[in-house]
Scaffold this motif. Structure first.
Motif, mmCIF file in Angstrom:
data_model
loop_
_atom_site.group_PDB
_atom_site.id
_atom_site.type_symbol
_atom_site.label_atom_id
_atom_site.label_comp_id
_atom_site.label_asym_id
_atom_site.label_seq_id
_atom_site.Cartn_x
_atom_site.Cartn_y
_atom_site.Cartn_z
ATOM 1 N N ALA A 1 0.831 -1.208 0.000
ATOM 2 C CA ALA A 1 0.000 0.000 0.000
ATOM 3 C C ALA A 1 0.862 1.253 0.000
ATOM 4 O O ALA A 1 0.510 2.260 -0.622
ATOM 5 C CB ALA A 1 -0.914 -0.001 1.225
ATOM 6 N N LYS B 1 -5.553 -3.594 7.291
ATOM 7 C CA LYS B 1 -6.270 -3.548 6.012
ATOM 8 C C LYS B 1 -7.033 -2.234 5.815
ATOM 9 O O LYS B 1 -6.895 -1.592 4.769
ATOM 10 C CB LYS B 1 -7.191 -4.753 5.890
ATOM 11 N N MET C 1 -6.052 0.685 3.042
ATOM 12 C CA MET C 1 -7.062 1.145 2.088
ATOM 13 C C MET C 1 -7.239 2.655 2.173
ATOM 14 O O MET C 1 -7.428 3.335 1.157
ATOM 15 C CB MET C 1 -8.390 0.435 2.360
ATOM 16 N N GLY D 1 -14.445 1.624 -0.375
ATOM 17 C CA GLY D 1 -13.263 0.824 -0.073
ATOM 18 C C GLY D 1 -12.967 0.754 1.412
ATOM 19 O O GLY D 1 -12.726 -0.332 1.965
ATOM 20 N N TYR E 1 -13.572 -2.589 4.549
ATOM 21 C CA TYR E 1 -12.542 -3.156 5.416
ATOM 22 C C TYR E 1 -12.631 -2.684 6.862
ATOM 23 O O TYR E 1 -11.953 -3.243 7.734
ATOM 24 C CB TYR E 1 -11.149 -2.803 4.878
#
Length: 216
Positions: free
Chosen positions: A6, A83, A87, A128, A132
């Motif tokens: 990421a 996560k 994101m 998104g 998560y």
């Protein structure tokens, strides 16, 4: 520093944003048409090249702050929400890239509505993160850190699942409105409402859950 895939994706998005800004600065010397209310109480219209450079600077600052957050004594907290955190990093960098491209579109065509792609991109960001957010476990860094979620892990988990569903719904609504609405002011209000309402509702929900558990 916490370096993940990421991190690299967000860095590439920021670099792409800077590249678009440089190309626009060189190729579009007239800049972006802007309309603002001056200190004299009158509205003014002019072109500005500086708007091209503002978004990449914001993107670089925000992304760097998020990436460096674990270095500032918060590594364990970020790992418990890896996560949704990742994101968020990617989503914000992507959103600002879309805004930068939209500004270029505005410079090429004064009638271009910057708010429409901004609304759609914000909807994707909410979708998104919301997808998560329920996976974030109790920590002191990332998430809805209310007194009630920090006091009870069950309240934390249920609140974040609730907030995640709200953000997904808000994202879908905002994406639809981005395609349907044309008025910039209406789109601006839609972005604010769809982004803020799920979080405000989740804060109220966390208090309600905590009180229910205390009674039990």
């Amino acid at each position: 520093m916490r370096v993940t895939s990421a991190t690299w994706i967000a860095t590439l998005l920021v670099a792409a944003c800077a590249a678009v800004a440089i190309a626009a600065w060189i190729g579009l010397p007239n800049g972006v048409p802007i309309n603002y209310l001056g200190l004299d109480g009158h509205r003014h219209q002019e072109n500005s090249r500086y708007a091209f450079g503002l978004i990449p600077l914001i993107a670089a600052f925000v992304t760097a702050t998020l990436i460096l957050a674990p270095t500032l004594g918060a590594r364990r907290g970020v790992e418990r929400a890896a996560k949704p955190f990742d994101m968020t990093v990617i989503g914000i960098a992507g959103l600002l890239l879309v805004v930068e491209v939209a500004l270029v579109g505005r410079a090429l065509d004064p009638a271009f509505n910057v708010m429409r792609p901004a609304a759609i991109a914000t909807g994707v960001l909410l979708l998104g993160i919301g997808n998560y957010l329920g996976k974030a476990r109790q920590n002191a860094v990332f998430g809805l850190r209310t007194p009630w979620t920090l006091a009870d892990a069950t309240v934390w988990d249920k609140t974040h699942r609730f907030a995640g569903r709200g953000m997904v719904l808000g994202g879908l609504v905002l994406m639809a409105l981005g395609f349907l609405l044309h008025d910039g002011n209406a789109l601006g209000v839609s972005i604010a409402v769809c982004a803020a309402l799920p979080l405000l509702a989740a804060i109220v929900r966390s208090h309600s859950l905590y009180r229910t558990l205390q009674r039990g």
